[in-house]
Design a protein around this motif. Structure first.
Motif, PDB file in Angstrom:
ATOM      1  N   GLU A   1      61.923 -65.435 -70.103  1.00 33.87           N
ATOM      2  CA  GLU A   1      63.069 -64.730 -70.986  1.00 33.87           C
ATOM      3  C   GLU A   1      62.488 -64.835 -72.423  1.00 33.87           C
ATOM      4  O   GLU A   1      62.203 -63.937 -73.010  1.00 33.87           O
ATOM      5  CB  GLU A   1      64.324 -65.192 -70.767  1.00 33.87           C
ATOM      6  N   TRP A   2      62.163 -66.119 -73.000  1.00 33.76           N
ATOM      7  CA  TRP A   2      61.918 -66.380 -74.090  1.00 33.76           C
ATOM      8  C   TRP A   2      60.337 -65.537 -74.533  1.00 33.76           C
ATOM      9  O   TRP A   2      59.962 -65.246 -75.701  1.00 33.76           O
ATOM     10  CB  TRP A   2      61.616 -67.983 -74.728  1.00 33.76           C
ATOM     11  N   GLN A   3      59.550 -65.470 -73.641  1.00 33.97           N
ATOM     12  CA  GLN A   3      58.196 -65.079 -73.678  1.00 33.97           C
ATOM     13  C   GLN A   3      58.212 -63.391 -73.649  1.00 33.97           C
ATOM     14  O   GLN A   3      57.335 -62.790 -74.255  1.00 33.97           O
ATOM     15  CB  GLN A   3      57.054 -65.633 -72.893  1.00 33.97           C
ATOM     16  N   ALA A   4      59.123 -63.002 -72.883  1.00 31.89           N
ATOM     17  CA  ALA A   4      59.229 -61.394 -72.733  1.00 31.89           C
ATOM     18  C   ALA A   4      60.061 -60.771 -73.777  1.00 31.89           C
ATOM     19  O   ALA A   4      59.675 -59.625 -74.026  1.00 31.89           O
ATOM     20  CB  ALA A   4      59.782 -61.186 -71.227  1.00 31.89           C
ATOM     21  N   GLU A   5      61.000 -61.219 -74.412  1.00 32.05           N
ATOM     22  CA  GLU A   5      61.727 -60.661 -75.121  1.00 32.05           C
ATOM     23  C   GLU A   5      61.645 -60.933 -76.470  1.00 32.05           C
ATOM     24  O   GLU A   5      60.801 -61.952 -76.826  1.00 32.05           O
ATOM     25  CB  GLU A   5      63.251 -61.223 -74.967  1.00 32.05           C
ATOM     26  N   ASP A   6      61.550 -60.036 -77.401  1.00 26.88           N
ATOM     27  CA  ASP A   6      61.391 -60.086 -78.855  1.00 26.88           C
ATOM     28  C   ASP A   6      62.620 -60.960 -79.592  1.00 26.88           C
ATOM     29  O   ASP A   6      62.709 -60.926 -80.658  1.00 26.88           O
ATOM     30  CB  ASP A   6      61.114 -58.670 -79.429  1.00 26.88           C
TER      31      ASP A   6
ATOM     32  N   GLY B   1      60.194 -74.896 -81.827  1.00 24.48           N
ATOM     33  CA  GLY B   1      59.646 -73.942 -82.456  1.00 24.48           C
ATOM     34  C   GLY B   1      60.448 -72.752 -83.209  1.00 24.48           C
ATOM     35  O   GLY B   1      60.234 -72.306 -84.317  1.00 24.48           O
ATOM     36  N   PHE B   2      61.495 -72.465 -82.350  1.00 28.34           N
ATOM     37  CA  PHE B   2      62.623 -71.498 -82.649  1.00 28.34           C
ATOM     38  C   PHE B   2      63.203 -71.974 -84.194  1.00 28.34           C
ATOM     39  O   PHE B   2      63.542 -71.376 -85.137  1.00 28.34           O
ATOM     40  CB  PHE B   2      63.617 -71.197 -81.774  1.00 28.34           C
ATOM     41  N   LEU B   3      63.634 -73.553 -84.010  1.00 27.02           N
ATOM     42  CA  LEU B   3      64.029 -73.906 -85.109  1.00 27.02           C
ATOM     43  C   LEU B   3      63.292 -74.011 -86.406  1.00 27.02           C
ATOM     44  O   LEU B   3      63.540 -73.744 -87.672  1.00 27.02           O
ATOM     45  CB  LEU B   3      64.644 -75.298 -84.888  1.00 27.02           C
ATOM     46  N   GLU B   4      62.112 -73.987 -86.332  1.00 25.14           N
ATOM     47  CA  GLU B   4      61.130 -74.091 -87.304  1.00 25.14           C
ATOM     48  C   GLU B   4      60.856 -72.573 -87.719  1.00 25.14           C
ATOM     49  O   GLU B   4      60.610 -72.555 -88.939  1.00 25.14           O
ATOM     50  CB  GLU B   4      59.534 -74.761 -87.039  1.00 25.14           C
TER      51      GLU B   4
ATOM     52  N   VAL C   1      66.378 -72.434 -63.084  1.00 24.70           N
ATOM     53  CA  VAL C   1      66.525 -71.738 -64.355  1.00 24.70           C
ATOM     54  C   VAL C   1      65.703 -72.007 -65.587  1.00 24.70           C
ATOM     55  O   VAL C   1      65.419 -71.261 -66.397  1.00 24.70           O
ATOM     56  CB  VAL C   1      68.059 -71.760 -64.731  1.00 24.70           C
ATOM     57  N   VAL C   2      64.841 -73.174 -65.377  1.00 23.38           N
ATOM     58  CA  VAL C   2      64.018 -73.423 -66.443  1.00 23.38           C
ATOM     59  C   VAL C   2      62.957 -72.331 -66.598  1.00 23.38           C
ATOM     60  O   VAL C   2      62.676 -71.986 -67.684  1.00 23.38           O
ATOM     61  CB  VAL C   2      63.469 -74.913 -66.264  1.00 23.38           C
ATOM     62  N   ASP C   3      62.335 -72.111 -65.583  1.00 21.74           N
ATOM     63  CA  ASP C   3      61.210 -71.003 -65.573  1.00 21.74           C
ATOM     64  C   ASP C   3      61.864 -69.586 -65.834  1.00 21.74           C
ATOM     65  O   ASP C   3      61.184 -69.067 -66.854  1.00 21.74           O
ATOM     66  CB  ASP C   3      60.852 -70.887 -64.124  1.00 21.74           C
TER      67      ASP C   3
ATOM     68  N   GLU D   1      68.105 -58.705 -63.461  1.00 25.02           N
ATOM     69  CA  GLU D   1      68.953 -57.660 -64.002  1.00 25.02           C
ATOM     70  C   GLU D   1      68.273 -57.330 -65.238  1.00 25.02           C
ATOM     71  O   GLU D   1      67.563 -57.965 -66.106  1.00 25.02           O
ATOM     72  CB  GLU D   1      70.227 -58.312 -64.586  1.00 25.02           C
ATOM     73  N   SER D   2      68.104 -56.138 -65.365  1.00 27.34           N
ATOM     74  CA  SER D   2      67.523 -55.430 -66.475  1.00 27.34           C
ATOM     75  C   SER D   2      68.222 -55.544 -67.859  1.00 27.34           C
ATOM     76  O   SER D   2      67.975 -55.657 -68.734  1.00 27.34           O
ATOM     77  CB  SER D   2      67.271 -53.842 -66.446  1.00 27.34           C
ATOM     78  N   ASP D   3      69.635 -55.884 -67.525  1.00 25.06           N
ATOM     79  CA  ASP D   3      70.558 -55.981 -68.713  1.00 25.06           C
ATOM     80  C   ASP D   3      70.580 -57.446 -69.226  1.00 25.06           C
ATOM     81  O   ASP D   3      70.463 -58.520 -68.462  1.00 25.06           O
ATOM     82  CB  ASP D   3      71.989 -55.812 -68.509  1.00 25.06           C
ATOM     83  N   PHE D   4      70.099 -57.514 -70.425  1.00 20.25           N
ATOM     84  CA  PHE D   4      69.700 -59.207 -70.920  1.00 20.25           C
ATOM     85  C   PHE D   4      70.858 -59.969 -70.863  1.00 20.25           C
ATOM     86  O   PHE D   4      70.984 -61.150 -70.761  1.00 20.25           O
ATOM     87  CB  PHE D   4      69.134 -59.234 -72.403  1.00 20.25           C
ATOM     88  N   GLU D   5      72.134 -59.404 -71.039  1.00 17.04           N
ATOM     89  CA  GLU D   5      73.514 -60.201 -71.170  1.00 17.04           C
ATOM     90  C   GLU D   5      73.755 -60.483 -69.453  1.00 17.04           C
ATOM     91  O   GLU D   5      74.261 -61.585 -69.582  1.00 17.04           O
ATOM     92  CB  GLU D   5      74.561 -59.300 -71.842  1.00 17.04           C
TER      93      GLU D   5
END
Length: 105
Positions: free
Chosen positions: A37-42, A66-69, A30-32, A9-13
């Motif tokens: 998703e984390w690599q493609a989105e800002d 990494g997100f937590l840091e 779903v892991v991939d 889906e193009s809609d992130f939600e």
């Protein structure tokens, strides 16, 4: 099959809902999708964190830590809680213990 197709889906939600649905069903594909998703989105969506928590796969751990840091989470306690819970879930897969205490400290 419909949930897996929802990852396109193009809609992130809508993608996020598909990720959560697959994760709750234990679908390792779903892991991939989460990592992509984390690599493609800002941004990192709360739904992707919920999916990470539900699937609890150690392959997500490095990104989550990494997100937590690096993310400014002082003003978003709910997002921080989802992030900490996702880390704990992914850590418990690797060490078999409840890792929440080590995440928060």
């Amino acid at each position: 099959m419909a949930l897996f197709e929802g990852l396109q889906e193009s809609d992130f939600e809508a993608r996020g809902e598909a990720m959560v649905g697959l994760a709750l069903r234990g679908d390792a594909r779903v892991v991939d999708a989460i990592l992509q998703e984390w690599q493609a989105e800002d941004r990192v969506s709360q739904l992707s964190l919920e999916a990470a928590e539900a699937i609890g796969d150690s392959r997500l751990l490095t990104s989550l830590q990494g997100f937590l840091e690096t993310m400014q989470l002082d003003e978003d306690a709910v997002f921080r809680e989802h992030l900490v819970d996702a880390i704990a879930s992914c850590q418990s897969e690797t060490n078999g213990a409840d890792a929440t205490q080590s995440v928060v400290s």
